[in-house]
Design an enzyme around this catalytic site. Structure first.
Site, PDB file in Angstrom:
ATOM      1  N   GLY A 246      68.650   0.817  39.031  1.00  8.19           N
ATOM      2  CA  GLY A 246      69.658   0.869  37.983  1.00  8.19           C
ATOM      3  C   GLY A 246      70.344  -0.448  37.681  1.00  8.19           C
ATOM      4  O   GLY A 246      71.287  -0.493  36.882  1.00  8.19           O
ATOM      5  N   HIS A 247      69.880  -1.548  38.280  1.00  9.89           N
ATOM      6  CA  HIS A 247      70.534  -2.842  38.062  1.00  9.89           C
ATOM      7  C   HIS A 247      70.315  -3.376  36.644  1.00  9.89           C
ATOM      8  O   HIS A 247      71.190  -4.040  36.083  1.00  9.89           O
ATOM      9  CB  HIS A 247      70.027  -3.862  39.086  1.00  9.89           C
ATOM     10  CG  HIS A 247      70.259  -3.447  40.504  1.00  9.89           C
ATOM     11  ND1 HIS A 247      71.517  -3.371  41.056  1.00  9.89           N
ATOM     12  CD2 HIS A 247      69.397  -3.056  41.482  1.00  9.89           C
ATOM     13  CE1 HIS A 247      71.421  -2.956  42.315  1.00  9.89           C
ATOM     14  NE2 HIS A 247      70.141  -2.762  42.590  1.00  9.89           N
ATOM     15  N   GLY A 248      69.156  -3.084  36.067  1.00  7.53           N
ATOM     16  CA  GLY A 248      68.886  -3.549  34.711  1.00  7.53           C
ATOM     17  C   GLY A 248      69.881  -2.971  33.722  1.00  7.53           C
ATOM     18  O   GLY A 248      70.404  -3.684  32.855  1.00  7.53           O
TER      19      GLY A 248
ATOM     20  N   GLY B  74      64.160  -0.360  39.921  1.00 12.50           N
ATOM     21  CA  GLY B  74      64.234   1.094  39.995  1.00 12.50           C
ATOM     22  C   GLY B  74      65.543   1.622  40.546  1.00 12.50           C
ATOM     23  O   GLY B  74      65.676   2.820  40.806  1.00 12.50           O
TER      24      GLY B  74
ATOM     25  N   ILE C   8      64.831  -8.314  36.958  1.00 12.86           N
ATOM     26  CA  ILE C   8      65.356  -7.788  38.216  1.00 12.86           C
ATOM     27  C   ILE C   8      64.237  -7.970  39.241  1.00 12.86           C
ATOM     28  O   ILE C   8      63.108  -7.529  39.025  1.00 12.86           O
ATOM     29  CB  ILE C   8      65.736  -6.295  38.101  1.00 12.86           C
ATOM     30  CG1 ILE C   8      66.798  -6.095  37.009  1.00 12.86           C
ATOM     31  CG2 ILE C   8      66.239  -5.773  39.441  1.00 12.86           C
ATOM     32  CD1 ILE C   8      68.106  -6.825  37.237  1.00 12.86           C
TER      33      ILE C   8
ATOM     34  N   GLU D 242      64.687 -11.162  22.065  1.00 11.53           N
ATOM     35  CA  GLU D 242      63.500 -11.898  21.652  1.00 11.53           C
ATOM     36  C   GLU D 242      62.247 -11.213  22.194  1.00 11.53           C
ATOM     37  O   GLU D 242      62.073 -11.103  23.405  1.00 11.53           O
ATOM     38  CB  GLU D 242      63.576 -13.344  22.181  1.00 11.53           C
ATOM     39  CG  GLU D 242      62.359 -14.190  21.886  1.00 11.53           C
ATOM     40  CD  GLU D 242      62.437 -15.562  22.555  1.00 11.53           C
ATOM     41  OE1 GLU D 242      61.381 -16.206  22.696  1.00 11.53           O
ATOM     42  OE2 GLU D 242      63.540 -15.972  22.948  1.00 11.53           O
TER      43      GLU D 242
ATOM     44  N   MET E  28      64.907 -11.515  30.977  1.00  9.82           N
ATOM     45  CA  MET E  28      65.622 -10.601  31.860  1.00  9.82           C
ATOM     46  C   MET E  28      64.687 -10.212  32.989  1.00  9.82           C
ATOM     47  O   MET E  28      63.556  -9.796  32.746  1.00  9.82           O
ATOM     48  CB  MET E  28      66.087  -9.365  31.098  1.00  9.82           C
ATOM     49  CG  MET E  28      66.835  -8.361  31.972  1.00  9.82           C
ATOM     50  SD  MET E  28      67.418  -6.942  31.022  1.00  9.82           S
ATOM     51  CE  MET E  28      68.208  -5.987  32.321  1.00  9.82           C
TER      52      MET E  28
END
Length: 422
Positions: A240-242, A238, A232, A265, A230
């Site tokens: 909020g997309h995650g 920072g 971004i 994982e 994962m």
């Protein structure tokens, strides 16, 4: 010897920190090429340049890796003010170009004019796959809401394989133990985040980040999706997309009757904090997590409902319970505070309570010890392992247990603060 030392000092001038030398850009407009504000640097480069993250043989080294914001077509160029071969005989500079070529796919540009020509065709780029979610975030600098979209893609999407080859190169610079996946394995799913923006009256898309998920088989007829990678990209971190991405992926799998639960994982500390926030947000409205039931303690009802409705496993459900119970607990009340503290500490110490009875069979005792250690590793995160409490002094044991508890509460409070602002 003095001459050798002088030589070493001269050669040391030709060592460059590769985290500083590598300059990355996501280019939307031609003027971005000369705008230093659009440049960002890697966090890591050891997988390409070794543990010391140094390239030898250059002064003023710049490794330019510029990507068109949407389709990630790449400009790769090396610049420097001086090269060691020009000053010293029998001293070779590192082959920086070959090292970079090992991770970026062929077809990149090496001159700016060709790159700008590709940039003019960017209007034709559209996201891959199926649209799952659209959301907006207010941009203070622009003074407007920016729209983002999340898509699910796979290797059957035309052009996606080549796009993914370019996208995955960012992993090497921002994930410490990154590796490229086998894209020919059909059990991989890909989730992509894009920003919509306007350019000369047209709507274009910029790559924001992505996630890969592997679908493991669970006997007899289930799957267990496991988040593998994962990322971004730094210009968007920072914002909020995650959380948007992880929640969207979670909701996608929640709708599938064949999914047992969702795991990750080797999750990083930041990922665990992000997951805590997303899972608490999803769980807080379930009836089994009502304040009254939270104060009654962790229950099988919570485990069952979280697993069946939200595909959350027991370990993650327990963390959700502890976070939501903290919110429901008046920590200023001595009895409520004590009850919460003991409840959490029982979990922290439970899997490895010392057995005070002397072992009848040393071999069996050693085997049991190994089983206890294995249980600790399964049940607890590393920061919750309090250094094998049964092997250390009781007073130190209590201190470390309290330290672990306080750290958890601090982490949990941050989740709750973010939840209050959501």
């Amino acid at each position: 010897m003095a001459g050798l030392t002088a030589m070493e000092k001269k050669l040391a001038e030709y060592k460059c920190n590769t985290n500083e030398a590598i300059q990355l850009k996501l280019v939307r407009f031609p003027e971005d090429l000369e705008d230093e504000n659009t440049t960002f640097n890697p966090e890591y480069s050891h997988q390409v340049f070794g543990d010391d993250e140094v390239a030898f043989g250059y002064k003023g080294l710049k490794i330019l890796l510029y990507y068109i914001a949407g389709n990630l077509s790449t400009l790769f160029r090396i610049e420097y003010t001086s090269k060691v071969n020009e000053k010293f005989d029998c001293v070779e500079a590192d082959d920086v170009e070959s090292k970079i070529r090992e991770i970026i796919p062929p077809g990149f540009c090496t001159n700016t004019d060709d790159f700008v020509s590709l940039l003019e065709k960017e209007v034709n780029f559209k996201p891959f796959g199926t649209l799952l979610h659209t959301y907006s975030i207010h941009n203070e600098e622009a003074g407007e809401d920016i729209t983002y979209q999340i898509y699910k893609a796979d290797m059957t999407c035309p052009g996606f394989r080549e796009y993914h080859e370019r996208l995955q190169t960012f992993l090497m610079w921002f994930i410490e133990t990154a590796s490229f996946i086998d894209v020919d394995d059909e059990r991989w799913n890909y989730f992509l985040v894009f920003e919509k923006y306007n350019k000369d009256g047209a709507t274009l898309f910029a790559t924001v980040g992505y996630m890969t998920v592997y679908n493991y088989y669970v006997y007899p007829d289930k799957t267990r999706p496991r988040v593998s990678q994962m990322l971004i990209l730094p210009p968007f971190q920072g914002e909020g997309h995650g959380a948007q991405l992880l929640e969207t992926v979670h909701r996608y799998y929640m709708s599938s009757p064949t999914v047992l639960d969702i795991t990750a994982e080797d999750p990083s500390e930041n990922y665990v904090k992000l997951r805590d926030f997303v899972l608490v947000k999803l769980c807080q409205d379930l009836l089994c997590f009502s304040p009254v039931k939270l104060m009654e303690g962790f229950s099988q009802e919570m485990v069952t409902e979280a697993q069946q409705k939200l595909k959350i496993n027991k370990q993650h459900t327990r963390r959700v319970y502890e976070i939501l119970r903290l919110r429901a607990t008046n920590m200023g009340d001595a009895e409520q505070s004590r009850s919460y503290r003991l409840d959490v500490k029982r979990r922290l110490i439970g899997p490895y309570k010392p057995n005070n009875l002397p072992p009848k069979n040393p071999f069996e005792a050693a085997q049991k010890k190994q089983r206890e250690l294995a249980k600790m590793r399964r049940c607890l995160r590393p920061e919750e392992m309090t250094n094998q409490l049964n092997q250390i002094d009781l007073n130190l044991q209590r201190e470390q247990l309290e330290e672990s508890f306080q750290q958890l509460v601090s982490d949990y409070r941050r989740v709750l603060e973010r939840l209050a602002q959501a």
